[in-house]
Design a protein around this motif. Structure first.
Motif, PDB file in Angstrom:
ATOM      1  N   VAL A  85       6.985  -8.247  -2.210  1.00  0.00           N
ATOM      2  CA  VAL A  85       5.520  -8.134  -2.288  1.00  0.00           C
ATOM      3  C   VAL A  85       5.033  -6.928  -1.497  1.00  0.00           C
ATOM      4  N   VAL A  86       5.581  -6.740  -0.282  1.00  0.00           N
ATOM      5  CA  VAL A  86       5.206  -5.602   0.554  1.00  0.00           C
ATOM      6  C   VAL A  86       5.523  -4.286  -0.146  1.00  0.00           C
ATOM      7  N   HIS A  87       6.670  -4.247  -0.817  1.00  0.00           N
ATOM      8  CA  HIS A  87       7.095  -3.024  -1.501  1.00  0.00           C
ATOM      9  C   HIS A  87       6.122  -2.650  -2.623  1.00  0.00           C
ATOM     10  N   HIS A  88       5.633  -3.639  -3.355  1.00  0.00           N
ATOM     11  CA  HIS A  88       4.784  -3.358  -4.518  1.00  0.00           C
ATOM     12  C   HIS A  88       3.295  -3.290  -4.184  1.00  0.00           C
ATOM     13  N   PHE A  89       2.832  -4.090  -3.215  1.00  0.00           N
ATOM     14  CA  PHE A  89       1.399  -4.181  -2.956  1.00  0.00           C
ATOM     15  C   PHE A  89       0.964  -3.567  -1.633  1.00  0.00           C
ATOM     16  N   GLY A  90       1.918  -3.151  -0.814  1.00  0.00           N
ATOM     17  CA  GLY A  90       1.561  -2.516   0.446  1.00  0.00           C
ATOM     18  C   GLY A  90       1.584  -3.465   1.623  1.00  0.00           C
ATOM     19  N   ARG A  91       1.657  -2.855   2.814  1.00  0.00           N
ATOM     20  CA  ARG A  91       1.777  -3.653   4.040  1.00  0.00           C
ATOM     21  C   ARG A  91       0.452  -4.323   4.417  1.00  0.00           C
ATOM     22  N   PHE A 202       4.236   5.796   5.032  1.00  0.00           N
ATOM     23  CA  PHE A 202       5.477   5.723   4.253  1.00  0.00           C
ATOM     24  C   PHE A 202       5.220   5.067   2.899  1.00  0.00           C
ATOM     25  N   TRP A 203       4.462   3.967   2.892  1.00  0.00           N
ATOM     26  CA  TRP A 203       4.203   3.281   1.629  1.00  0.00           C
ATOM     27  C   TRP A 203       3.322   4.127   0.719  1.00  0.00           C
ATOM     28  N   GLU A 212      -3.949  10.306   0.644  1.00  0.00           N
ATOM     29  CA  GLU A 212      -4.178   9.129   1.480  1.00  0.00           C
ATOM     30  C   GLU A 212      -3.113   9.013   2.557  1.00  0.00           C
ATOM     31  N   CYS A 213      -1.888   9.405   2.220  1.00  0.00           N
ATOM     32  CA  CYS A 213      -0.790   9.383   3.194  1.00  0.00           C
ATOM     33  C   CYS A 213      -1.109  10.299   4.370  1.00  0.00           C
ATOM     34  N   ALA A 214      -1.577  11.510   4.051  1.00  0.00           N
ATOM     35  CA  ALA A 214      -1.906  12.473   5.114  1.00  0.00           C
ATOM     36  C   ALA A 214      -3.041  11.951   5.987  1.00  0.00           C
ATOM     37  N   ALA A 215      -4.078  11.382   5.350  1.00  0.00           N
ATOM     38  CA  ALA A 215      -5.206  10.850   6.119  1.00  0.00           C
ATOM     39  C   ALA A 215      -4.770   9.695   7.013  1.00  0.00           C
ATOM     40  N   ALA A 216      -3.958   8.782   6.466  1.00  0.00           N
ATOM     41  CA  ALA A 216      -3.487   7.630   7.251  1.00  0.00           C
ATOM     42  C   ALA A 216      -2.589   8.082   8.400  1.00  0.00           C
ATOM     43  N   HIS A 217      -1.712   9.050   8.122  1.00  0.00           N
ATOM     44  CA  HIS A 217      -0.790   9.541   9.157  1.00  0.00           C
ATOM     45  C   HIS A 217      -1.560  10.189  10.301  1.00  0.00           C
ATOM     46  N   ARG A 218      -2.582  10.974   9.975  1.00  0.00           N
ATOM     47  CA  ARG A 218      -3.363  11.634  11.007  1.00  0.00           C
ATOM     48  C   ARG A 218      -4.254  10.640  11.745  1.00  0.00           C
ATOM     49  N   TRP A 219      -4.691   9.587  11.057  1.00  0.00           N
ATOM     50  CA  TRP A 219      -5.447   8.549  11.753  1.00  0.00           C
ATOM     51  C   TRP A 219      -4.554   7.855  12.775  1.00  0.00           C
ATOM     52  N   ILE A 234       8.013  13.237   5.744  1.00  0.00           N
ATOM     53  CA  ILE A 234       7.782  12.002   4.984  1.00  0.00           C
ATOM     54  C   ILE A 234       7.463  12.321   3.531  1.00  0.00           C
ATOM     55  N   ILE A 235       6.552  13.264   3.314  1.00  0.00           N
ATOM     56  CA  ILE A 235       6.116  13.580   1.957  1.00  0.00           C
ATOM     57  C   ILE A 235       7.221  14.265   1.165  1.00  0.00           C
ATOM     58  N   GLU A 236       7.936  15.191   1.797  1.00  0.00           N
ATOM     59  CA  GLU A 236       9.027  15.879   1.095  1.00  0.00           C
ATOM     60  C   GLU A 236      10.138  14.910   0.726  1.00  0.00           C
TER      61      GLU A 236
END
Length: 474
Positions: A85-91, A202-203, A212-219, A234-236
């Motif tokens: 569930v975590v893999h498909h819907f997020g943490r 990561f997710w 969104e990944c960049a925004a979350a990582h910087r937050w 992470i992104i690469e």
């Protein structure tokens, strides 16, 4: 590698980076505290039910062992389901599901009036434990900076012992049902925190949501040079995995073959997972969780007094919490591997000392002295909580492989749940069959065996990023 992402919005956050990291840590600590409440509750609840009925028959040995171990057995399938569930819907979504489950569990516990009601509450707690072993560990390893990760994991681990101490204190001086009120309050607190936390970088990267990944990582980690370097990696890495993965639907047989290939032929997977298994076995072999679950029974057999056993239990709980915070202090200054091995060895020696002392009493070489017995157990609690209890989740979470991470979490969670459930289920029969001194001796020998394996295979992981740790097993 073409890495396209920009920062969404301004970086005018109300909290500094450390404050935002602490908020994530607080959520994990609250979950761990609730798990500790649940771990401690069978000890006092069973004792109160027997005292009310003035008979041990009110809760049989069989029912008592099921109440204590039910959490572990239910956690086994929960880990498997939750990781999928975590893999498909997020943490973040699963965080909310866990909050609802904990609310239901503690509500049933508050309303409970007999052993069956408590068992039902423990079954729901097993779901919470399974979610905690998968989801919370993943959130913390993916959200914490290497600088704070070890310390925050130590706080999370210490929160379990705070929960146990709180549970046992309530059960000693008040009706055990009041434990449910504390658990319900914690559920509400965590539900509010999840509205502020972002999804893990990561997710988001694994789903191709790089903005969104960049925004979350910087937050979570700020935008300094080290944080930006980690974000780029992470992104690469995610883009590389996305290009390598096939876009066609895979058959079940193909999926099984792929996982078999990962398990058997990729050292980057089977090496860290195998070492993680050893660390988990050492956690159980330390004997601390078993002593916690059956504290009144074990201490009562030695002290011959139930009231004394209750007070000794609370003293040991207090020193267990102190040991966790001593470990937090030492974890910032010592190498992870050195601290884990040294504390585990000293813990095993103290278990041998407890066994030796009880043998001297048994053969009437020494007269019974509760102060000596308590002193040895206090040292044992301090050392064990400072090392194997505190660090096992830190090390295991850092060792989770990046490739096949979800599958590694499943294997690790199933193994940990099974070890806990089996040890708690059969320890009462072990105490009955071979008595207390031989039980401590058994766990001491078991622990020493695992220490030799850890000494040979466990690497140092302190202050390393997840990518750097993964590179150790290439």
């Amino acid at each position: 590698m073409d890495t396209k992402y920009t920062l969404i919005g301004e970086q005018n956050y109300k909290l500094p980076v450390l404050g935002r990291q602490l908020l994530v840590c607080l959520s994990a600590c609250v979950y761990s505290f609730m798990l500790g409440l649940s771990f401690g509750s069978p000890t006092v609840a069973v004792a109160q039910l027997r005292a009310r009925a003035n008979s041990t028959a009110a809760v049989s040995r069989e029912m008592g062992s099921w109440i204590a171990s039910a959490t572990g057995f239910v956690a086994i399938p929960t880990v498997v389901i939750s990781v999928i569930v975590v893999h498909h819907f997020g943490r973040k979504k699963v965080f909310n599901y866990a909050t609802v489950v904990s609310f239901v569990s503690f509500t049933i516990f508050y309303c409970s009036k007999n052993a069956t009601h408590i068992l039902v509450s423990r079954l729901f707690c097993g779901v919470l434990a399974g979610l905690l072993m998968s989801m919370v560990l993943m959130v913390m390893t993916e959200s914490m900076t290497p600088r704070y990760r070890g310390l925050f994991f130590a706080f999370k681990s210490a929160s379990v012992n705070w929960g146990i101490w709180c549970s046992n204190t309530i059960g000693t001086f008040c009706p055990y049902n009041y434990i449910g009120i504390v658990g319900i309050s914690c559920s509400i607190i965590n539900f509010l925190i999840t509205f502020v936390m972002p999804e893990t970088p990561f997710w988001l990267a694994s789903r191709g949501r790089y903005e969104e990944c960049a925004a979350a990582h910087r937050w979570l980690k700020g935008a300094d040079e080290d944080a930006e370097k980690e974000l780029k990696a992470i992104i690469e890495s995610s883009q590389k995995d996305a290009k390598e993965s096939t876009q066609t639907r895979k058959s079940l047989l193909t999926t099984v073959k792929e996982y078999w290939t990962i398990i058997v032929y990729q050292p980057s997977f089977y090496k860290p997972v195998s070492i993680g298994f050893i660390i988990q076995i050492m956690h159980v072999a330390s004997g601390k969780m078993v002593l916690t679950m059956y504290a009144i029974e074990i201490l009562g057999k030695v002290t011959k007094n139930k009231t004394t056993a209750h007070y000794f239990m609370l003293i040991l709980d207090g020193f267990s919490v102190l040991g966790m915070y001593m470990g937090c202090f030492l974890a910032k200054r010592l190498k992870r591997r050195t601290m884990f091995l040294c504390s585990s060895t000293l813990s095993a020696i103290l278990m041998f000392a407890v066994s030796f002392y009880l043998y001297l009493i048994k053969f009437k070489i020494l007269s019974e002295n509760n102060i000596i017995f308590l002193s040895i157990l206090v040292l044992y609690s301090l050392v064990t909580c400072c090392g194997p209890i505190l660090l096992f989740s830190v090390i295991c979470s850092e060792l989770f492989p990046l490739k096949g991470r979800s599958f590694g979490v499943i294997l690790s969670g199933v193994n940990n749940s099974a070890l806990f459930a089996l040890s708690v289920k059969f320890t009462p029969y072990l105490l009955w069959a071979i008595d207390t001194e031989n039980t401590f001796l058994f766990y001491a020998i078991f622990s020493i065996t695992c220490i030799f394996l850890a000494y040979k295979y466990l690497p140092e992981t302190k202050d390393k990023t997840l990518n750097e740790i993964a590179a150790l097993f290439q």
